[in-house]
Design an enzyme around this catalytic site. Sequence first.
Site, short mmCIF file in Angstrom:
data_model
loop_
_atom_site.label_atom_id
_atom_site.label_comp_id
_atom_site.label_asym_id
_atom_site.label_seq_id
_atom_site.Cartn_x
_atom_site.Cartn_y
_atom_site.Cartn_z
N GLU A 216 0.87 -1.18 0.00
CA GLU A 216 0.00 0.00 0.00
C GLU A 216 0.91 1.22 0.00
O GLU A 216 1.47 1.59 1.03
CB GLU A 216 -0.92 -0.01 1.22
N CYS A 250 -1.25 9.16 2.53
CA CYS A 250 -0.91 8.56 1.24
C CYS A 250 -1.94 8.91 0.17
O CYS A 250 -1.63 8.90 -1.02
CB CYS A 250 -0.77 7.05 1.37
#
Length: 474
Positions: A216, A250
């Site tokens: 991820e 993110c």
Amino acid sequence: MEAAAMNALLSKQKAAHLRDGAPSAAQRIERIDRCIKLLIDNAGAIADALNQDFGSRSKEATAFTDVAASIGPLKHARGHLTKWMAPEKRKVTPAILGLFGAKAEVRYQPKGVIGIISPWNFPVNLTFAPLAGVLAAGNRAMIKPSEFTPATSELMAVMFSSAFSDEEIALVTGGPEVGQAFAGLAFDHMIFTGATNIARHVMRAAADNLVPLTLELGGKSPVILGKSADIAVASARIMNGKTLNAGQICLAPDYVLTPRESLEPFVAGAQASVAKMFPTLKDNPDYTAIVAQRHYDRIKNYVDDARAKGARIVELKPDGEDLSQQEHRKIAPTLIIDPTDDMLVMQEEIFGPVLPVKTYGAIDEAIAYVNKGDRPLGLYYFGTDEAEREKVLNATTAGGVTINDVVFHVAQENLPFGGVGPSGMGSYHGVDGFREFSHAKSIYTQIKADKPLQQMRPPYGPAIRKYLAGQLKA
């Protein structure tokens, strides 16, 4: 922790997995309940630890993003795992075997021991949210949190050791050398959340043991403002996403592509929304600081580089405060207007409260600009023009998309969350997390009668030739 000690822990967990076998639904639910209780009982301590690690971090934001946003996935998994565990019947091929009584099914089996490498930006959430799928799938876990948030890492170590044996969940702390050794362990699966450049090292380390990976990562997640977008609403939602955790997300909107005629309304909207959310910045507990000096210096360098190369810089400081002298590492929300591709801010993931804003003429220009870069973790489109929206969705590739807001798709437990290419591989959340951390075992049960099968064995005769003739048709 030394590599030998980590190896011993892994061996202990693998032995326990073999000894005890796949846990029942009740056992999985009980482990998830222990995680939920840890979060509830330690909510205040988590807020204090993260505030200490960041220097200044909103306790309400922590309660929302790290505590409540971790309890949600755990509860979702708890409520659905019994259904997820059920064997999945599949149709038999060729169908005639099914008529004779053959059966096909998929059973979801725990992989064993999952390694979790969690980052510093949401260290609690990005440890516990993967655990929802890991535990629902019946696995054990070893966790390596970030050294950038030491107080939080130490708190989580105490939390887990108080509620779990090290055969179930073990957390190890340490710097980059510990992280490197951890990534090289022979896990049954590993999930890494963090920077793309670090992921390359993790992937190389995992390759030695052929460990399956979920990565991820991040990247430059774009916002496309359509000509039909409500700029006032869009600017408020974008700046909320950009200032949450001071942009250290993110999925934070990394840059905005706006029609030329919407540029100044967007700037005005951004100024108004920041002024409403943060009347002051310097001593405002709602506004988060940058986690470390090296990241502060990196983000400031992006702005200085853009300014030196001719970009227009708009600092959103409602109270006009001087942030050059401050106790913490706070950076004002900053717009960089019409940046060029030679600027550092357009080449690297920003991970801070700086937002480049580029203009475009036709939507095809915006699409082409997005497609020129790596495929991002998220993409955001604002507008009510359905044809334009579909064009953007079909012509671009991103890990996930939120329409008319930013970041929100990550909160959907019924949608898989993950990247694509440089922004990640694999996905989790909800049933997709359960399956990511499970082995889908295919099981075929043959028919009892042997006579129909004899026709497929030598010596070959008319029956097999007739069957093959039927198969060799378009």
